[in-house]
Design a protein around this motif. Structure first.
Motif, PDB file in Angstrom:
ATOM      1  N   GLU A  27       0.826  -1.199   0.000  1.00  0.00           N
ATOM      2  CA  GLU A  27       0.000   0.000   0.000  1.00  0.00           C
ATOM      3  C   GLU A  27       0.864   1.256   0.000  1.00  0.00           C
ATOM      4  OE1 GLU A  27      -3.181   1.942   3.030  1.00  0.00           O
ATOM      5  OE2 GLU A  27      -3.349  -0.200   2.645  1.00  0.00           O
ATOM      6  N   GLU A  28       0.534   2.199  -0.883  1.00  0.00           N
ATOM      7  CA  GLU A  28       1.274   3.454  -0.971  1.00  0.00           C
ATOM      8  C   GLU A  28       0.800   4.390   0.132  1.00  0.00           C
ATOM      9  OE1 GLU A  28       1.579   7.160  -4.043  1.00  0.00           O
ATOM     10  OE2 GLU A  28       1.306   5.151  -4.859  1.00  0.00           O
ATOM     11  N   THR A  29       1.726   5.063   0.781  1.00  0.00           N
ATOM     12  CA  THR A  29       1.388   6.010   1.824  1.00  0.00           C
ATOM     13  C   THR A  29       1.096   7.360   1.195  1.00  0.00           C
ATOM     14  OG1 THR A  29       2.843   4.860   3.361  1.00  0.00           O
ATOM     15  CG2 THR A  29       2.199   7.108   3.940  1.00  0.00           C
ATOM     16  N   LEU A  30      -0.083   7.888   1.510  1.00  0.00           N
ATOM     17  CA  LEU A  30      -0.464   9.197   1.000  1.00  0.00           C
ATOM     18  C   LEU A  30      -0.074  10.266   1.997  1.00  0.00           C
ATOM     19  CD1 LEU A  30      -4.082   8.605  -0.335  1.00  0.00           C
ATOM     20  CD2 LEU A  30      -2.053   9.108  -1.672  1.00  0.00           C
ATOM     21  N   THR A  31       0.273  11.411   1.500  1.00  0.00           N
ATOM     22  CA  THR A  31       0.552  12.532   2.385  1.00  0.00           C
ATOM     23  C   THR A  31       0.258  13.823   1.642  1.00  0.00           C
ATOM     24  OG1 THR A  31       2.141  13.488   3.924  1.00  0.00           O
ATOM     25  CG2 THR A  31       2.997  12.769   1.793  1.00  0.00           C
ATOM     26  N   LEU A  32       0.113  14.885   2.399  1.00  0.00           N
ATOM     27  CA  LEU A  32      -0.054  16.218   1.843  1.00  0.00           C
ATOM     28  C   LEU A  32       1.156  17.048   2.236  1.00  0.00           C
ATOM     29  CD1 LEU A  32      -3.786  17.073   2.685  1.00  0.00           C
ATOM     30  CD2 LEU A  32      -2.841  16.477   0.465  1.00  0.00           C
ATOM     31  N   THR A  33       1.604  17.906   1.357  1.00  0.00           N
ATOM     32  CA  THR A  33       2.712  18.797   1.685  1.00  0.00           C
ATOM     33  C   THR A  33       2.234  19.838   2.701  1.00  0.00           C
ATOM     34  OG1 THR A  33       2.197  20.396  -0.050  1.00  0.00           O
ATOM     35  CG2 THR A  33       3.644  18.543  -0.657  1.00  0.00           C
ATOM     36  N   GLU A  54      -5.411  20.652  13.816  1.00  0.00           N
ATOM     37  CA  GLU A  54      -4.527  19.487  13.864  1.00  0.00           C
ATOM     38  C   GLU A  54      -4.941  18.532  12.753  1.00  0.00           C
ATOM     39  OE1 GLU A  54      -3.246  15.747  16.744  1.00  0.00           O
ATOM     40  OE2 GLU A  54      -4.426  17.390  17.584  1.00  0.00           O
ATOM     41  N   PHE A  55      -4.033  18.298  11.820  1.00  0.00           N
ATOM     42  CA  PHE A  55      -4.273  17.325  10.759  1.00  0.00           C
ATOM     43  C   PHE A  55      -3.955  15.942  11.327  1.00  0.00           C
ATOM     44  CE2 PHE A  55      -3.502  21.283   8.522  1.00  0.00           C
ATOM     45  CZ  PHE A  55      -4.520  21.282   7.578  1.00  0.00           C
ATOM     46  N   GLU A  56      -4.945  15.068  11.347  1.00  0.00           N
ATOM     47  CA  GLU A  56      -4.771  13.769  12.008  1.00  0.00           C
ATOM     48  C   GLU A  56      -4.482  12.618  11.061  1.00  0.00           C
ATOM     49  OE1 GLU A  56      -8.468  13.633  14.270  1.00  0.00           O
ATOM     50  OE2 GLU A  56      -7.365  14.341  16.036  1.00  0.00           O
ATOM     51  N   ASN A  57      -5.111  12.630   9.876  1.00  0.00           N
ATOM     52  CA  ASN A  57      -4.965  11.478   8.989  1.00  0.00           C
ATOM     53  C   ASN A  57      -5.335  11.889   7.565  1.00  0.00           C
ATOM     54  OD1 ASN A  57      -4.587   8.865   8.107  1.00  0.00           O
ATOM     55  ND2 ASN A  57      -6.492   8.080   8.940  1.00  0.00           N
ATOM     56  N   PHE A  58      -4.711  11.245   6.604  1.00  0.00           N
ATOM     57  CA  PHE A  58      -5.043  11.460   5.202  1.00  0.00           C
ATOM     58  C   PHE A  58      -4.946  10.127   4.487  1.00  0.00           C
ATOM     59  CE2 PHE A  58      -3.737  12.760   0.818  1.00  0.00           C
ATOM     60  CZ  PHE A  58      -4.930  13.354   0.464  1.00  0.00           C
ATOM     61  N   ASN A  59      -6.037   9.721   3.832  1.00  0.00           N
ATOM     62  CA  ASN A  59      -6.020   8.462   3.095  1.00  0.00           C
ATOM     63  C   ASN A  59      -7.008   8.508   1.945  1.00  0.00           C
ATOM     64  OD1 ASN A  59      -8.604   7.857   4.158  1.00  0.00           O
ATOM     65  ND2 ASN A  59      -7.702   6.942   5.966  1.00  0.00           N
ATOM     66  N   GLN A  60      -7.028   7.437   1.188  1.00  0.00           N
ATOM     67  CA  GLN A  60      -7.946   7.330   0.068  1.00  0.00           C
ATOM     68  C   GLN A  60      -8.873   6.156   0.305  1.00  0.00           C
ATOM     69  OE1 GLN A  60      -6.191   6.602  -3.802  1.00  0.00           O
ATOM     70  NE2 GLN A  60      -7.909   7.578  -4.842  1.00  0.00           N
ATOM     71  N   ASN A  61     -10.176   6.402   0.179  1.00  0.00           N
ATOM     72  CA  ASN A  61     -11.166   5.351   0.304  1.00  0.00           C
ATOM     73  C   ASN A  61     -11.063   4.453  -0.924  1.00  0.00           C
ATOM     74  OD1 ASN A  61     -13.756   4.006  -0.173  1.00  0.00           O
ATOM     75  ND2 ASN A  61     -14.433   5.124   1.634  1.00  0.00           N
ATOM     76  N   LEU A  69      -9.487  13.629   4.457  1.00  0.00           N
ATOM     77  CA  LEU A  69      -8.571  14.360   5.327  1.00  0.00           C
ATOM     78  C   LEU A  69      -9.269  14.579   6.664  1.00  0.00           C
ATOM     79  CD1 LEU A  69      -5.950  15.940   5.808  1.00  0.00           C
ATOM     80  CD2 LEU A  69      -7.070  17.927   4.765  1.00  0.00           C
ATOM     81  N   LYS A  70      -8.740  13.943   7.700  1.00  0.00           N
ATOM     82  CA  LYS A  70      -9.317  14.052   9.039  1.00  0.00           C
ATOM     83  C   LYS A  70      -8.565  15.123   9.818  1.00  0.00           C
ATOM     84  CE  LYS A  70     -10.355  11.386  13.174  1.00  0.00           C
ATOM     85  NZ  LYS A  70     -10.122  10.135  13.905  1.00  0.00           N
ATOM     86  N   LEU A  71      -9.320  16.036  10.428  1.00  0.00           N
ATOM     87  CA  LEU A  71      -8.685  17.102  11.199  1.00  0.00           C
ATOM     88  C   LEU A  71      -9.516  17.459  12.420  1.00  0.00           C
ATOM     89  CD1 LEU A  71     -10.346  19.953  10.250  1.00  0.00           C
ATOM     90  CD2 LEU A  71      -9.056  19.437   8.210  1.00  0.00           C
ATOM     91  N   LYS A  72      -8.876  18.196  13.324  1.00  0.00           N
ATOM     92  CA  LYS A  72      -9.519  18.637  14.568  1.00  0.00           C
ATOM     93  C   LYS A  72      -9.264  20.121  14.722  1.00  0.00           C
ATOM     94  CE  LYS A  72      -7.657  17.062  18.290  1.00  0.00           C
ATOM     95  NZ  LYS A  72      -7.219  16.275  19.444  1.00  0.00           N
ATOM     96  N   ILE A  73     -10.314  20.857  15.085  1.00  0.00           N
ATOM     97  CA  ILE A  73     -10.246  22.303  15.236  1.00  0.00           C
ATOM     98  C   ILE A  73     -10.177  22.668  16.720  1.00  0.00           C
ATOM     99  CG2 ILE A  73     -11.453  24.487  14.760  1.00  0.00           C
ATOM    100  CD1 ILE A  73     -10.618  23.084  12.199  1.00  0.00           C
ATOM    101  N   ASN A  74      -9.350  23.637  17.040  1.00  0.00           N
ATOM    102  CA  ASN A  74      -9.227  24.209  18.384  1.00  0.00           C
ATOM    103  C   ASN A  74      -9.008  23.165  19.479  1.00  0.00           C
ATOM    104  OD1 ASN A  74      -9.570  26.644  17.129  1.00  0.00           O
ATOM    105  ND2 ASN A  74     -11.685  26.921  17.783  1.00  0.00           N
ATOM    106  N   ASP A  78     -14.872  17.401  19.949  1.00  0.00           N
ATOM    107  CA  ASP A  78     -16.187  17.612  19.347  1.00  0.00           C
ATOM    108  C   ASP A  78     -16.107  18.408  18.045  1.00  0.00           C
ATOM    109  OD1 ASP A  78     -17.456  16.238  21.398  1.00  0.00           O
ATOM    110  OD2 ASP A  78     -17.744  18.055  22.599  1.00  0.00           O
ATOM    111  N   LEU A  79     -14.970  19.008  17.795  1.00  0.00           N
ATOM    112  CA  LEU A  79     -14.779  19.782  16.577  1.00  0.00           C
ATOM    113  C   LEU A  79     -13.876  19.049  15.597  1.00  0.00           C
ATOM    114  CD1 LEU A  79     -14.435  23.400  18.039  1.00  0.00           C
ATOM    115  CD2 LEU A  79     -16.472  22.274  17.117  1.00  0.00           C
ATOM    116  N   GLY A  80     -14.053  17.746  15.534  1.00  0.00           N
ATOM    117  CA  GLY A  80     -13.337  16.929  14.564  1.00  0.00           C
ATOM    118  C   GLY A  80     -14.207  16.727  13.342  1.00  0.00           C
ATOM    119  N   THR A  81     -13.581  16.623  12.186  1.00  0.00           N
ATOM    120  CA  THR A  81     -14.332  16.433  10.950  1.00  0.00           C
ATOM    121  C   THR A  81     -13.457  15.761   9.908  1.00  0.00           C
ATOM    122  OG1 THR A  81     -15.798  17.538   9.371  1.00  0.00           O
ATOM    123  CG2 THR A  81     -13.752  18.679   9.933  1.00  0.00           C
ATOM    124  N   VAL A  82     -14.092  15.327   8.844  1.00  0.00           N
ATOM    125  CA  VAL A  82     -13.380  14.732   7.713  1.00  0.00           C
ATOM    126  C   VAL A  82     -13.768  15.508   6.458  1.00  0.00           C
ATOM    127  CG1 VAL A  82     -13.090  12.669   6.299  1.00  0.00           C
ATOM    128  CG2 VAL A  82     -13.318  12.450   8.776  1.00  0.00           C
TER     129      VAL A  82
END
Length: 133
Positions: A27-33, A54-61, A69-74, A78-82
């Motif tokens: 499996e190829e590892t994905l990342t964002l610059t 906070e950028f937590e995870n990045f992958n391809q379905n 792209l999974k991230l968390k705000i502040n 409870d302020l986590g989203t994809v």
């Protein structure tokens, strides 16, 4: 005797082919610059008052092909989203707006007057935790 030799050679050939396939299917590892992650911050900051991301995870379905792209705000669980994108190059540009879901959770962070999607955004005051940090 020749029959046994043929079977052994056939089995050896099959094992070599299967072994080669398994070596190439890793499996190829994905990342964002960092620049792409900064672009995401700018797109979010046009609509929301944020202190940190906070950028937590990045992958391809695998089934849909969408990038997630999974991230968390502040620093609030409870302020986590994809954020879902059908193409990875959406993160190459800083222009645009991103809306955060679930809407009710992020409603208190909405700016009274959002910035236009091509406006400059100063993100120096926003604490950013990049992928892999």
């Amino acid at each position: 005797m020749k029959k046994i030799l043929r079977i052994c050679l056939g089995l050896l050939f099959a094992v070599a082919i299967l072994g080669g396939c398994s070596m190439t299917s890793h499996e190829e590892t994905l990342t964002l610059t960092k620049e792409q992650q900064d672009n995401v911050v700018k797109m979010i900051a046009r609509n929301y008052n944020i202190e940190s991301i906070e950028f937590e995870n990045f992958n391809q379905n695998e089934s849909t092909g969408n990038y997630l792209l999974k991230l968390k705000i502040n620093n609030d669980e409870d302020l986590g989203t994809v954020i879902s994108a059908d193409k990875i190059n959406i993160f190459d540009h800083q222009n645009g707006l991103l809306a955060l879901d679930p809407i009710d959770n992020f409603q208190p962070l909405l700016k009274e007057v959002p910035l236009p999607e091509n406006s400059d955004v100063d993100i120096q005051e926003i604490k950013i935790i990049y992928l892999g940090e």
